[in-house]
Write a protein that holds these residues in place. Structure first.
Motif, PDB file in Angstrom:
ATOM      1  N   GLU A 192      54.684 103.299  19.112  1.00 19.67           N
ATOM      2  CA  GLU A 192      55.090 102.005  19.651  1.00 19.67           C
ATOM      3  C   GLU A 192      54.300 101.589  20.887  1.00 19.67           C
ATOM      4  O   GLU A 192      54.390 100.444  21.329  1.00 19.67           O
ATOM      5  N   HIS A 193      53.500 102.500  21.444  1.00 21.04           N
ATOM      6  CA  HIS A 193      52.612 102.125  22.553  1.00 21.04           C
ATOM      7  C   HIS A 193      51.536 101.131  22.113  1.00 21.04           C
ATOM      8  O   HIS A 193      51.000 100.392  22.935  1.00 21.04           O
ATOM      9  N   PHE A 194      51.212 101.142  20.823  1.00 24.65           N
ATOM     10  CA  PHE A 194      50.112 100.353  20.301  1.00 24.65           C
ATOM     11  C   PHE A 194      50.607  99.056  19.665  1.00 24.65           C
ATOM     12  O   PHE A 194      51.725  98.986  19.177  1.00 24.65           O
ATOM     13  N   LYS A 195      49.717  98.077  19.625  1.00 26.14           N
ATOM     14  CA  LYS A 195      49.944  96.861  18.850  1.00 26.14           C
ATOM     15  C   LYS A 195      48.878  96.777  17.764  1.00 26.14           C
ATOM     16  O   LYS A 195      47.775  97.314  17.922  1.00 26.14           O
ATOM     17  N   GLN A 196      49.219  96.082  16.688  1.00 26.10           N
ATOM     18  CA  GLN A 196      48.331  96.014  15.532  1.00 26.10           C
ATOM     19  C   GLN A 196      47.729  94.609  15.412  1.00 26.10           C
ATOM     20  O   GLN A 196      48.432  93.609  15.553  1.00 26.10           O
ATOM     21  N   GLU A 216      49.864  99.729  30.815  1.00 25.04           N
ATOM     22  CA  GLU A 216      51.152  99.070  31.053  1.00 25.04           C
ATOM     23  C   GLU A 216      51.020  97.826  31.916  1.00 25.04           C
ATOM     24  O   GLU A 216      51.638  96.798  31.648  1.00 25.04           O
ATOM     25  N   ASN A 217      50.225  97.888  32.966  1.00 26.04           N
ATOM     26  CA  ASN A 217      50.063  96.739  33.861  1.00 26.04           C
ATOM     27  C   ASN A 217      48.661  96.152  33.730  1.00 26.04           C
ATOM     28  O   ASN A 217      48.008  95.820  34.721  1.00 26.04           O
ATOM     29  N   VAL A 252      47.322 110.714  21.987  1.00 23.15           N
ATOM     30  CA  VAL A 252      47.360 111.641  23.119  1.00 23.15           C
ATOM     31  C   VAL A 252      46.912 110.973  24.413  1.00 23.15           C
ATOM     32  O   VAL A 252      47.353 111.345  25.506  1.00 23.15           O
ATOM     33  N   TRP A 253      46.077 109.942  24.318  1.00 21.88           N
ATOM     34  CA  TRP A 253      45.539 109.277  25.506  1.00 21.88           C
ATOM     35  C   TRP A 253      46.518 108.293  26.128  1.00 21.88           C
ATOM     36  O   TRP A 253      46.267 107.790  27.234  1.00 21.88           O
ATOM     37  N   THR A 254      47.620 107.990  25.447  1.00 23.25           N
ATOM     38  CA  THR A 254      48.528 106.932  25.917  1.00 23.25           C
ATOM     39  C   THR A 254      49.828 107.461  26.501  1.00 23.25           C
ATOM     40  O   THR A 254      50.696 106.673  26.864  1.00 23.25           O
ATOM     41  N   GLU A 258      49.043 111.241  30.755  1.00 25.63           N
ATOM     42  CA  GLU A 258      47.612 111.033  30.568  1.00 25.63           C
ATOM     43  C   GLU A 258      47.152 109.722  31.203  1.00 25.63           C
ATOM     44  O   GLU A 258      46.092 109.662  31.835  1.00 25.63           O
ATOM     45  N   GLN A 259      47.936 108.665  31.050  1.00 29.56           N
ATOM     46  CA  GLN A 259      47.560 107.383  31.633  1.00 29.56           C
ATOM     47  C   GLN A 259      47.596 107.419  33.162  1.00 29.56           C
ATOM     48  O   GLN A 259      46.832 106.717  33.819  1.00 29.56           O
TER      49      GLN A 259
END
Length: 452
Positions: A192-196, A216-217, A252-254, A258-259
């Motif tokens: 859900e961190h991603f958008k398509q 996020e910002n 893994v990067w999100t 990690e962010q």
């Protein structure tokens, strides 16, 4: 449960009914008074939510959130009070929020934590049950492309749980055992961190879907590193989020941790089954530039130009097909990437000569019949051309404690060589990326590199 099915259960729950595996619904508020007792007993379980998370082996249901009508004490529940079909419960928490925080405190929510199920074979593929011999034209493991049709299926994220013992709420209300209860909601926090989105390439007349994560910002007034991830060919199906659930090379990067260290934009294109049929495979063992590579590269350039990307800090990574795509793109656009992490992949050795001065981290398994010999040849070529390549003299154990592996990576990175080549003992091709992206020290190395 269908992964994308919307289950309309609110009306039933509002009427005091929850969904069970048997045909007859159970009344959530059906009150019974035991003879000789004044304590009220009720069916208190109101709702079950499944939470699926992604690691190197893919996406699995990792938690269940059970909502009760009244608050429970953490000391009132234990692992033995519940069962889950096909899953091992490792921990149980009570919380005042419907989420796993690692803190036990009074509340209406019981969170069950499940053991991860091993789903990636880590041995010699010749010994794997159902193994098929290579075709005659395989040329000793160097000449057969990935199959054009992937047999990958969407992960089974269904969940059924049962309360098997009587529980007592903080006000003394007793909750009787339940039949099997089916989860009516699915949460996928990693995905859900991603958008398509979709990118239309007018030049070749094709549309490619992709997954994009923005910090996020996110602000257009700030420049961000870009992480470009391409999965292996088993992800070439028509589900757009496949690069996100096939393993953790994208997600893994999100994570929040990690962010906090490496704030960045993450791009994960999805080369679909339809694109394979229209354009052919993205990469082949002929090591040629394909229409699929044009499409993926045009998408990458569009994202770079569309968003506030720091062009000195564009990082590429991928496994198998994805690593090959990274090599090909870097070969054609030598000034694009600040650094690349190549996992379980190879390319025509002579054409890889252009990468001799690049910042590269290469990860393969000894049992990979293509990537291991291929990268041995490539690194030897680079050294013959004057490049500095750091190797691990003894092959590492992929099953070792992750902090032990991280320490070895940091020791290797401390020499400051531009090209680092790490080989893990035994293993096989697809097993490599089930653990590779868990290595935090390589992720940290990647983000320390810049073009300048």
């Amino acid at each position: 449960m269908n992964r994308y099915q919307k289950i309309l259960a609110l009306t039933l729950m509002g009427a005091g009914v929850f969904v069970c595996s048997n045909a007859l619904p159970v009344q959530a508020d059906a009150v019974q008074t035991e003879q000789f007792e004044s304590v009220v007993t009720v069916q208190g379980l109101q709702r079950v939510t499944a939470v699926a998370r992604v690691d190197g082996s893919g996406e699995q249901v990792s938690e269940a959130v059970l909502e009760y009508s009244k608050a429970l004490s953490p000391s009132a529940v234990s692992v033995s009070d519940f069962t889950a079909v096909g899953k091992e419960i490792t921990n149980v928490y009570v919380n005042d929020k419907p989420e796993l925080t690692g803190i036990r405190q009074p509340g209406r929510y019981v969170i069950l934590q499940f053991a991860r199920q091993k789903s990636v074979y880590d041995g010699d593929l010749k010994q794997k049950p159902g193994h098929r011999e290579r075709p005659a034209d395989d040329r000793d493991g160097k000449g057969t492309d990935a199959p054009r049709q992937s047999d990958r299926k969407l992960p089974d994220l269904s969940l059924q749980v049962q309360q098997v013992n009587t529980l007592t709420a903080m006000d003394g209300t007793r909750y009787e055992p339940t039949p099997l209860v089916t989860a009516v909601e699915l949460k996928e926090p990693d995905i859900e961190h991603f958008k398509q989105y979709e990118y239309t390439d007018e030049q070749i007349g094709a549309v490619i879907p992709y997954n994009l994560y923005l910090p996020e910002n996110y602000s257009s007034d700030k420049k961000y590193p870009l992480l470009f991830f391409v999965p292996d060919a088993s992800a070439n199906i028509n589900a757009v989020t496949t690069p996100l659930f096939q393993g953790n090379g994208a997600v893994v990067w999100t994570s929040g941790i990690e962010q906090a260290k490496h704030e960045c934009i993450v791009l994960a294109p999805q080369y679909t089954k339809d694109l394979v049929e229209k354009l052919g495979m993205m990469t082949t063992d002929e090591n040629v530039w394909t229409p699929g590579l044009t499409l993926v590269t045009d998408l990458l350039m569009d994202v770079i130009n569309r968003y506030s990307v720091d062009k000195n800090r564009i990082y590429g990574t991928g496994q198998s097909q994805g690593g090959m795509a990274n090599i090909a793109i870097s070969d054609k656009y030598p000034d694009l990437f600040a650094a690349q992490w190549l996992v379980a992949c190879q390319w025509n050795t002579e054409e890889m000569a252009v990468l001799k001065d690049k910042n590269l981290w290469i990860t393969v398994c000894e049992g990979d019949t293509k990537a291991f010999p291929g990268m041995n040849e490539a690194t030897a070529l680079w050294e013959s051309m004057g490049s500095r390549v750091m190797r691990n003299s003894d092959f590492w154990d992929s099953h070792a404690d992750i902090e032990e592996i991280n320490a070895k990576v940091r020791d290797m990175a401390a020499f400051g060589y531009p090209i680092n080549y790490t080989v893990f003992a035994a293993g096989n091709h697809m097993y490599t990326w089930s653990f590779a992206y868990n290595i935090e020290a390589i992720r940290d190395w990647l983000f320390r590199q810049t073009k300048n």
